[in-house]
Design an enzyme around this catalytic site. Structure first.
Site, PDB file in Angstrom:
ATOM      1  N   LYS A  22      -4.014   5.530   0.725  1.00 42.33           N
ATOM      2  CA  LYS A  22      -4.849   6.698   0.389  1.00 42.33           C
ATOM      3  C   LYS A  22      -5.781   7.037   1.550  1.00 42.33           C
ATOM      4  CE  LYS A  22      -8.699   6.075  -2.118  1.00 42.33           C
ATOM      5  NZ  LYS A  22      -9.944   6.539  -1.504  1.00 42.33           N
ATOM      6  N   ASN A  23      -6.475   6.026   2.068  1.00 43.23           N
ATOM      7  CA  ASN A  23      -7.511   6.287   3.069  1.00 43.23           C
ATOM      8  C   ASN A  23      -6.955   6.626   4.448  1.00 43.23           C
ATOM      9  OD1 ASN A  23      -9.346   6.027   1.079  1.00 43.23           O
ATOM     10  ND2 ASN A  23      -9.999   3.966   1.634  1.00 43.23           N
ATOM     11  N   ARG A  94     -15.410  12.957  -1.222  1.00 41.98           N
ATOM     12  CA  ARG A  94     -16.215  12.954   0.004  1.00 41.98           C
ATOM     13  C   ARG A  94     -15.370  13.106   1.252  1.00 41.98           C
ATOM     14  NH1 ARG A  94     -20.644  11.413  -1.173  1.00 41.98           N
ATOM     15  NH2 ARG A  94     -21.206  11.173   0.976  1.00 41.98           N
ATOM     16  N   CYS A 118     -22.948   9.826  -4.702  1.00 42.92           N
ATOM     17  CA  CYS A 118     -21.757   9.050  -5.044  1.00 42.92           C
ATOM     18  C   CYS A 118     -22.199   7.814  -5.822  1.00 42.92           C
ATOM     19  CB  CYS A 118     -21.026   8.630  -3.768  1.00 42.92           C
ATOM     20  SG  CYS A 118     -19.691   7.456  -4.065  1.00 42.92           S
ATOM     21  N   ARG A 123     -24.511   7.631   0.726  1.00 42.20           N
ATOM     22  CA  ARG A 123     -23.399   8.049   1.590  1.00 42.20           C
ATOM     23  C   ARG A 123     -23.677   9.364   2.324  1.00 42.20           C
ATOM     24  NH1 ARG A 123     -17.738   6.897  -1.300  1.00 42.20           N
ATOM     25  NH2 ARG A 123     -17.045   6.819   0.872  1.00 42.20           N
ATOM     26  N   PRO A 124     -24.706   9.420   3.142  1.00 41.30           N
ATOM     27  CA  PRO A 124     -24.977  10.643   3.917  1.00 41.30           C
ATOM     28  C   PRO A 124     -23.872  10.879   4.945  1.00 41.30           C
ATOM     29  CG  PRO A 124     -26.340   8.815   4.683  1.00 41.30           C
ATOM     30  CD  PRO A 124     -25.596   8.311   3.474  1.00 41.30           C
ATOM     31  N   ASP A 126     -24.775  12.115   8.128  1.00 42.36           N
ATOM     32  CA  ASP A 126     -25.545  12.393   9.361  1.00 42.36           C
ATOM     33  C   ASP A 126     -24.812  11.945  10.621  1.00 42.36           C
ATOM     34  OD1 ASP A 126     -27.651   9.438   9.435  1.00 42.36           O
ATOM     35  OD2 ASP A 126     -25.861   9.828   8.241  1.00 42.36           O
ATOM     36  N   LEU A 127     -24.088  10.820  10.559  1.00 40.54           N
ATOM     37  CA  LEU A 127     -23.386  10.341  11.753  1.00 40.54           C
ATOM     38  C   LEU A 127     -22.281  11.311  12.173  1.00 40.54           C
ATOM     39  CD1 LEU A 127     -23.032   6.476  11.185  1.00 40.54           C
ATOM     40  CD2 LEU A 127     -24.926   7.777  12.187  1.00 40.54           C
ATOM     41  N   ASP A 308     -13.810  -2.569  -0.113  1.00 36.89           N
ATOM     42  CA  ASP A 308     -12.960  -1.998  -1.158  1.00 36.89           C
ATOM     43  C   ASP A 308     -12.191  -3.057  -1.939  1.00 36.89           C
ATOM     44  OD1 ASP A 308     -12.082   0.971   0.807  1.00 36.89           O
ATOM     45  OD2 ASP A 308     -13.890   0.409  -0.290  1.00 36.89           O
ATOM     46  N   ILE A 330     -21.994  -3.107   2.898  1.00 37.98           N
ATOM     47  CA  ILE A 330     -21.629  -1.755   3.337  1.00 37.98           C
ATOM     48  C   ILE A 330     -22.287  -0.684   2.462  1.00 37.98           C
ATOM     49  CG2 ILE A 330     -19.710  -0.177   3.831  1.00 37.98           C
ATOM     50  CD1 ILE A 330     -19.602  -2.624   5.616  1.00 37.98           C
ATOM     51  N   ARG A 400      -7.354   8.047  -8.805  1.00 33.76           N
ATOM     52  CA  ARG A 400      -7.698   8.492  -7.447  1.00 33.76           C
ATOM     53  C   ARG A 400      -7.066   7.607  -6.381  1.00 33.76           C
ATOM     54  NH1 ARG A 400     -13.807  10.057  -6.464  1.00 33.76           N
ATOM     55  NH2 ARG A 400     -12.721  10.706  -4.570  1.00 33.76           N
TER      56      ARG A 400
HETATM   57  C1  EPZ Z   1     -14.343   4.960   3.969  1.00 34.64           C
HETATM   58  O1  EPZ Z   1     -15.462   5.681   3.468  1.00 34.64           O
HETATM   59  C2  EPZ Z   1     -13.399   4.764   2.783  1.00 34.64           C
HETATM   60  N1  EPZ Z   1     -13.016   6.059   2.253  1.00 34.64           N
HETATM   61  C3  EPZ Z   1     -14.108   3.963   1.700  1.00 34.64           C
HETATM   62  O2  EPZ Z   1     -13.169   3.697   0.659  1.00 34.64           O
HETATM   63  C4  EPZ Z   1     -14.544   2.627   2.275  1.00 34.64           C
HETATM   64  O3  EPZ Z   1     -15.289   1.928   1.308  1.00 34.64           O
HETATM   65  C5  EPZ Z   1     -15.435   2.862   3.508  1.00 34.64           C
HETATM   66  O4  EPZ Z   1     -14.738   3.671   4.472  1.00 34.64           O
HETATM   67  C6  EPZ Z   1     -15.810   1.555   4.193  1.00 34.64           C
HETATM   68  O5  EPZ Z   1     -14.698   0.822   4.532  1.00 34.64           O
HETATM   69  C7  EPZ Z   1     -12.037   6.763   2.878  1.00 34.64           C
HETATM   70  O6  EPZ Z   1     -11.478   6.375   3.879  1.00 34.64           O
HETATM   71  C8  EPZ Z   1     -11.677   8.071   2.272  1.00 34.64           C
HETATM   72  P1  EPZ Z   1     -18.292   4.774   6.118  1.00 34.64           P
HETATM   73  P2  EPZ Z   1     -16.534   6.336   4.468  1.00 34.64           P
HETATM   74  O7  EPZ Z   1     -18.594   6.069   6.778  1.00 34.64           O
HETATM   75  O8  EPZ Z   1     -15.849   6.828   5.673  1.00 34.64           O
HETATM   76  C9  EPZ Z   1     -23.078   4.892   5.840  1.00 34.64           C
HETATM   77  C10 EPZ Z   1     -12.314   3.633  -1.533  1.00 34.64           C
HETATM   78  O9  EPZ Z   1     -12.614   2.880  -2.482  1.00 34.64           O
HETATM   79  N2  EPZ Z   1     -22.986   6.197   6.540  1.00 34.64           N
HETATM   80  O10 EPZ Z   1     -17.632   3.718   6.916  1.00 34.64           O
HETATM   81  O11 EPZ Z   1     -17.352   7.289   3.680  1.00 34.64           O
HETATM   82  C11 EPZ Z   1     -22.474   4.943   4.430  1.00 34.64           C
HETATM   83  O12 EPZ Z   1     -23.396   5.436   3.492  1.00 34.64           O
HETATM   84  C12 EPZ Z   1     -13.421   4.240  -0.648  1.00 34.64           C
HETATM   85  O13 EPZ Z   1     -11.153   3.915  -1.233  1.00 34.64           O
HETATM   86  C13 EPZ Z   1     -24.147   6.848   6.913  1.00 34.64           C
HETATM   87  O14 EPZ Z   1     -25.257   6.360   6.666  1.00 34.64           O
HETATM   88  O15 EPZ Z   1     -17.420   5.052   4.799  1.00 34.64           O
HETATM   89  C14 EPZ Z   1     -22.091   3.486   4.196  1.00 34.64           C
HETATM   90  O16 EPZ Z   1     -23.206   2.782   3.748  1.00 34.64           O
HETATM   91  C15 EPZ Z   1     -14.796   3.996  -1.184  1.00 34.64           C
HETATM   92  N3  EPZ Z   1     -24.046   8.049   7.541  1.00 34.64           N
HETATM   93  C16 EPZ Z   1     -21.691   3.028   5.595  1.00 34.64           C
HETATM   94  O17 EPZ Z   1     -22.265   3.935   6.521  1.00 34.64           O
HETATM   95  C17 EPZ Z   1     -22.827   8.623   7.841  1.00 34.64           C
HETATM   96  O18 EPZ Z   1     -22.772   9.713   8.406  1.00 34.64           O
HETATM   97  C18 EPZ Z   1     -20.182   2.976   5.830  1.00 34.64           C
HETATM   98  O19 EPZ Z   1     -19.634   4.215   5.453  1.00 34.64           O
HETATM   99  C19 EPZ Z   1     -21.653   7.933   7.468  1.00 34.64           C
HETATM  100  C20 EPZ Z   1     -21.752   6.712   6.819  1.00 34.64           C
END
Ligand code: EPZ
Length: 422
Positions: A22-23, A94, A118, A123-124, A126-127, A308, A330, A400
């Site tokens: 999926k991801n 998202r 969420c 889950r902002p 900003d990055l 996950d 995370i 999902r």
């Molecule tokens: C991906 O989410 C996956 N989703 C998530 O899987 C997975 O849990 C996550 O990566 C971590 O491995 C998809 O690929 C669609 P991150 P993502 O950006 O990209 C913070 C599932 O169950 N952050 O690596 O959204 C964020 O809040 C889902 O299949 C910021 O602060 O995760 C988190 O605490 C759930 N600002 C951390 O970083 C930003 O701009 C990691 O998030 C981006 C992220």
């Protein structure tokens, strides 16, 4: 709303096929916006999130056909007719934010709704926005939407993330492929889904080095072409089903399973007393004795233990010998399955980002509620070994990320039924 009933039914025996990820698919599909030539994805998973991404891309003017019973996605975007990703679609998923980079790179402008809250954390994004700015884009937040523009096109630059983000790495990696000059992404995420994306983009003509490491270098090109690409195996679906024989006993072969995708997870299973053997068709899993040992787990970005799989691992540790400590590093709110497992007789003490699980002899079936995708499947896993029936409601969360969960588990001897409430 459908409900799933699971009744403990002893050891599981047989084979479970693992689908495409999926991801990975959710970041590969928006890559079609980078080119006016067709992109074909094979080994695609059949999930509601994929249908949501299809609806989003179609709303932007792309064409997406689902072929061969949904296992092949034929995508093309001759032109992007609409550059606004609407809140009504984005709020459902998202990953919709991943259309931002490709649209900005291709046409120099994009409007994308902010995803909103969420269940598992704030889950902002900003990055993502900071990274686009590092490539010369102007970003403005207005009325709940990100308004992005790069009139002269994106320009290569240095993107240094303060911490690892999977989505932000994917978004900027796609954007950088059409930027003028060289982009260096530092503290990049190293997840297999990102390696898969880089492989697909390279087939489309992108110049990328370093995927899978924490530094990725992209040399921008003027144009990308079409390609055909197989979606990588879903390591989270794989890990989830590896836990089924670990929890219930028996022996299950995961068809298409790859150990390299789940290294840290396999190490923890080994510590807990579970054997993972590579076979010609995938991975064979069985526990070494009727007892699972308590282990401590801390979630980390890849190649660490995946967040996950945290909920599913907790389901295993509920009946382990001893006390296990799980640290969720995370997401700030990813223990919502704990109170539901407690309803089944588990002993779990959650303090902030740490859950202490004291193993009990046996769980008992109970009515429980799914709160998010991975929490929902952890309740089903727990129900597979519980005494009596477990009734899991709100299983739309499951759709999902898991295709045919009832069929796959029934195929190895589980007593599981899905009932629609209509
Ligand atoms: C991906 O989410 C996956 N989703 C998530 O899987 C997975 O849990 C996550 O990566 C971590 O491995 C998809 O690929 C669609 P991150 P993502 O950006 O990209 C913070 C599932 O169950 N952050 O690596 O959204 C964020 O809040 C889902 O299949 C910021 O602060 O995760 C988190 O605490 C759930 N600002 C951390 O970083 C930003 O701009 C990691 O998030 C981006 C992220």
């Amino acid at each position: 709303m459908d409900t799933i009933f699971v009744t403990g039914n002893g050891p599981l025996i047989g084979q479970i096929p693992i689908a495409g990820a999926k991801n990975a698919c959710l970041t590969l599909m928006p890559a079609t916006l980078l080119s006016d030539e067709p992109l074909t994805l094979t080994n695609a998973p059949r999930l509601s999130d994929i249908r949501t991404m299809t609806a989003l891309l179609t709303s932007l003017g792309a064409e997406v056909s689902s072929l061969q019973d949904g296992k092949v996605l034929a995508l093309s975007s001759h032109a992007i007719g609409n550059h606004t990703a609407d809140y009504d679609i984005v709020r459902k998923m998202r990953a919709s934010i991943l259309v931002l980079g490709p649209m900005l790179a291709r046409d120099g402008h994009a409007i994308v709704s902010l995803p909103g809250g969420c269940a598992i954390g704030a889950r902002p994004v900003d990055l993502h926005l900071r990274a686009m700015e590092a490539l010369g884009a102007e970003m403005e937040l207005r009325d709940g939407y990100v308004h992005a523009k790069a009139p002269g096109g994106l320009k290569g630059g240095i993107v240094e993330f303060p911490f690892v983000s999977v989505g932000a790495t994917e978004n900027i990696l796609m954007a950088a492929t059409l930027a003028k000059g060289t982009t260096v992404i530092k503290r990049a995420a190293r997840e297999p889904e990102i390696v898969d994306l880089a492989h697909c983009l390279r087939k489309m003509g992108a110049q990328i080095e370093g995927e899978g490491t924490d530094t990725i270098t992209v040399q921008g090109v003027d144009k990308l072409r079409g390609a055909t690409h197989p979606v990588v195996t879903d390591r989270i679906e794989l890990g989830t089903y590896m836990l089924a024989p670990a929890i219930c006993g028996g022996e299950v072969e995961l068809l298409g399973g790859r150990r390299d995708l789940v290294g840290a997870f396999c190490d923890k299973l080994d510590e807990a007393g579970v054997d993972v053997q590579e076979t010609d068709n995938g991975l064979m899993v069985k526990r070494r004795s009727d007892h699972i040992k308590a282990v401590d787990v801390a979630t980390e970005p890849y190649p660490g233990f995946p967040t996950d799989l945290q909920a599913q691992m907790m389901a295993l540790l509920c009946t382990a010998d001893g006390v296990s400590v799980l640290e969720e590093k995370i997401f700030e709110n990813r223990f919502m399955h704990a109170p539901e497992l407690t309803r089944m007789g588990a002993q779990i003490d959650v303090q902030g980002g740490t859950a202490t699980v004291t193993g009990v002899k046996k769980l008992k079936g109970a009515p429980v509620m799914a709160t998010d995708l991975r929490a929902s499947v952890s309740l089903i896993l727990a129900g597979l070994a519980a005494e009596g029936a477990t009734k899991v409601s709100r299983v739309y969360h499951l759709d999902r990320g898991y295709e045919h969960v009832v069929g796959k588990l029934k195929g190895v001897g589980a007593n599981i039924e899905r009932v629609s409430d209509q």
